[in-house]
Motif scaffolding. Structure first.
Motif, PDB file in Angstrom:
ATOM      1  N   ASP A  42       0.845  -1.193   0.000  1.00  0.00           N
ATOM      2  CA  ASP A  42       0.000   0.000   0.000  1.00  0.00           C
ATOM      3  C   ASP A  42       0.876   1.236   0.000  1.00  0.00           C
ATOM      4  OD1 ASP A  42      -2.991  -0.195   0.093  1.00  0.00           O
ATOM      5  OD2 ASP A  42      -2.520  -1.677   1.633  1.00  0.00           O
ATOM      6  N   MET A  43       0.386   2.284  -0.655  1.00  0.00           N
ATOM      7  CA  MET A  43       1.091   3.550  -0.735  1.00  0.00           C
ATOM      8  C   MET A  43       0.228   4.654  -0.126  1.00  0.00           C
ATOM      9  SD  MET A  43       2.363   5.502  -4.206  1.00  0.00           S
ATOM     10  CE  MET A  43       3.215   4.039  -4.772  1.00  0.00           C
ATOM     11  N   LEU A  44       0.841   5.532   0.652  1.00  0.00           N
ATOM     12  CA  LEU A  44       0.163   6.701   1.208  1.00  0.00           C
ATOM     13  C   LEU A  44       0.855   7.954   0.684  1.00  0.00           C
ATOM     14  CD1 LEU A  44      -0.422   5.745   4.974  1.00  0.00           C
ATOM     15  CD2 LEU A  44      -1.924   5.366   3.014  1.00  0.00           C
ATOM     16  N   LEU A  83       9.849  -0.833   3.942  1.00  0.00           N
ATOM     17  CA  LEU A  83       9.395   0.550   3.915  1.00  0.00           C
ATOM     18  C   LEU A  83      10.154   1.339   2.862  1.00  0.00           C
ATOM     19  CD1 LEU A  83       8.020   3.131   5.174  1.00  0.00           C
ATOM     20  CD2 LEU A  83       9.989   3.219   6.742  1.00  0.00           C
ATOM     21  N   ALA A  84       9.432   1.932   1.916  1.00  0.00           N
ATOM     22  CA  ALA A  84      10.011   2.877   0.962  1.00  0.00           C
ATOM     23  C   ALA A  84       9.457   4.251   1.305  1.00  0.00           C
ATOM     24  CB  ALA A  84       9.655   2.490  -0.464  1.00  0.00           C
ATOM     25  N   LEU A  85      10.365   5.200   1.558  1.00  0.00           N
ATOM     26  CA  LEU A  85       9.964   6.489   2.111  1.00  0.00           C
ATOM     27  C   LEU A  85      10.600   7.625   1.319  1.00  0.00           C
ATOM     28  CD1 LEU A  85       8.517   7.895   4.546  1.00  0.00           C
ATOM     29  CD2 LEU A  85      10.662   7.655   5.818  1.00  0.00           C
ATOM     30  N   ALA A  86       9.748   8.479   0.729  1.00  0.00           N
ATOM     31  CA  ALA A  86      10.220   9.704   0.087  1.00  0.00           C
ATOM     32  C   ALA A  86       9.936  10.870   1.015  1.00  0.00           C
ATOM     33  CB  ALA A  86       9.529   9.918  -1.257  1.00  0.00           C
ATOM     34  N   PRO A 122       8.496  14.528  -2.769  1.00  0.00           N
ATOM     35  CA  PRO A 122       7.230  14.765  -2.076  1.00  0.00           C
ATOM     36  C   PRO A 122       6.921  13.608  -1.131  1.00  0.00           C
ATOM     37  CG  PRO A 122       7.009  15.199  -4.424  1.00  0.00           C
ATOM     38  CD  PRO A 122       8.352  14.560  -4.231  1.00  0.00           C
ATOM     39  N   LEU A 123       6.344  13.907   0.032  1.00  0.00           N
ATOM     40  CA  LEU A 123       6.131  12.901   1.071  1.00  0.00           C
ATOM     41  C   LEU A 123       5.271  11.756   0.549  1.00  0.00           C
ATOM     42  CD1 LEU A 123       6.587  11.977   3.936  1.00  0.00           C
ATOM     43  CD2 LEU A 123       4.672  13.412   4.674  1.00  0.00           C
ATOM     44  N   ASN A 124       5.844  10.578   0.564  1.00  0.00           N
ATOM     45  CA  ASN A 124       5.215   9.376   0.021  1.00  0.00           C
ATOM     46  C   ASN A 124       5.708   8.182   0.832  1.00  0.00           C
ATOM     47  OD1 ASN A 124       4.758   7.015  -1.645  1.00  0.00           O
ATOM     48  ND2 ASN A 124       4.397   8.378  -3.367  1.00  0.00           N
ATOM     49  N   ILE A 125       4.776   7.361   1.297  1.00  0.00           N
ATOM     50  CA  ILE A 125       5.123   6.210   2.135  1.00  0.00           C
ATOM     51  C   ILE A 125       4.581   4.957   1.471  1.00  0.00           C
ATOM     52  CG2 ILE A 125       4.904   5.183   4.434  1.00  0.00           C
ATOM     53  CD1 ILE A 125       3.855   8.176   5.192  1.00  0.00           C
ATOM     54  N   CYS A 126       5.455   4.020   1.176  1.00  0.00           N
ATOM     55  CA  CYS A 126       5.034   2.770   0.540  1.00  0.00           C
ATOM     56  C   CYS A 126       5.545   1.593   1.364  1.00  0.00           C
ATOM     57  CB  CYS A 126       5.563   2.685  -0.891  1.00  0.00           C
ATOM     58  SG  CYS A 126       4.953   1.254  -1.802  1.00  0.00           S
TER      59      CYS A 126
END
Length: 316
Positions: A42-44, A83-86, A122-126
């Protein structure tokens, strides 16, 4: 603070289950004998899935909770996640709270962080989560049969209620808003219930995009229809001042609930209630599966609702 210091300070932990963890090129996972891996991603995205004003601690919790909810819908138990975090910038105060919320939920379910990636943007959490389920024993969307009862866990529509208050479209007492906001920002993944329903439920899905739409996925994949009775009095939506039509919209089209919707034959009703009790999870029977395709929604008087309720669609 550079990328690798960021990982070291906020996310690297001693590996418990995986031979290789954070800091290696791959994580190695081995399910127990007789078990299958269950995998979900899931991506937020900021502005799409969460507001910029959310407490990072709550955001860390939600980022993992939405993935754990997918495991719950399959009856799987958590193993690990990546966790992939931008990030726009390496904000230490933000990272401390985000990682605290994320890892507290992970620890409470024995789910180990075993890898991922970080980058600037840009803030992105996958998150990709890994679980295990007995081979051939996973709960699927395709198993509902005519005559089955339809249940939901917890309450539905509360998260969307909070969003509508944020948007200025609804006004509710402060206590109701705070309770709804907690449901939006810190959902509870129903893992214990999902595991307890293995061998009992005929089909299951988690409610992420709205009850009507997500039930529709079960009906489509099972080749059946359903009749759902009025659900407008769920949870916080029973509060005075919320019109019935508005409550119906929030329940049926709202989304972000991360409750379980599942079906089971009437003969399993006692087992369903025992599973709910064993997992300390409230459940409500809301309808019945029919052989004829289509979803029939009924109000409190028994009249069929002619309105169409759609689920959330990112590209609609």
């Amino acid at each position: 603070m550079g990328e690798f210091e960021l990982i070291e300070r906020f996310f690297k932990r001693p590996a418990r289950r995986s031979p290789l963890g954070v800091g290696d090129d791959c994580a190695l996972l081995q399910p127990a004998p007789g078990m299958q891996l269950a995998v979900s991603t899931d991506m937020l995205v900021e502005g799409r899935h969460f507001l910029s004003t959310v407490d990072p601690l709550r955001l860390g919790h939600k980022a993992l909770a939405v993935n754990l909810s997918d495991l719950a819908a399959c009856g799987a138990s958590p193993l690990a996640f990546s966790l992939a975090l931008a990030l726009p910038a390496a904000n230490e105060a933000w990272l401390e709270r985000f990682s605290r919320g994320l890892l507290a939920l992970a620890d409470s379910h024995g789910c180990e962080l075993v890898g991922g990636d970080t980058t600037q943007g840009p803030l992105n959490i996958c998150i990709t989560v890994f679980g295990e389920v007995p081979a051939g024993g996973a709960l699927l969307r395709s198993g509902a049969r005519a005559g089955d009862d339809i249940y939901v866990s917890g309450s539905v529509g509360d998260a969307r209620l909070a969003l509508e208050v944020f948007r200025g479209r609804l006004s509710v007492p402060a206590a109701v808003f705070e309770a709804a906001r907690a449901r939006l920002e810190q959902p509870t993944p129903r893992l214990a219930l999902g595991m307890a329903l293995r061998g009992i439920a005929s089909a299951a899905i988690d409610i992420s995009d709205g009850l009507a739409g997500d039930l529709g996925h079960v009906l489509s994949q099972s080749g059946v229809g359903a009749r759902v009775d009025s659900v407008s009095a769920f949870g916080l939506l029973a509060s005075p001042g919320i019109p019935v039509d508005t409550a119906l919209d929030l329940v049926l089209s709202g989304g972000d609930d991360y409750e379980l919707l599942f079906t089971a034959p009437p003969s399993a009703s006692k087992a369903v209630q025992a599973a709910a009790a064993a997992s300390a999870t409230p459940i409500t029977r809301i309808g019945t599966i029919h052989a004829e395709p289509g979803l029939q929604l009924v109000d409190r008087s028994g009249a069929v609702l002619m309105r169409r309720f759609t689920s959330f669609d990112h590209f609609a």
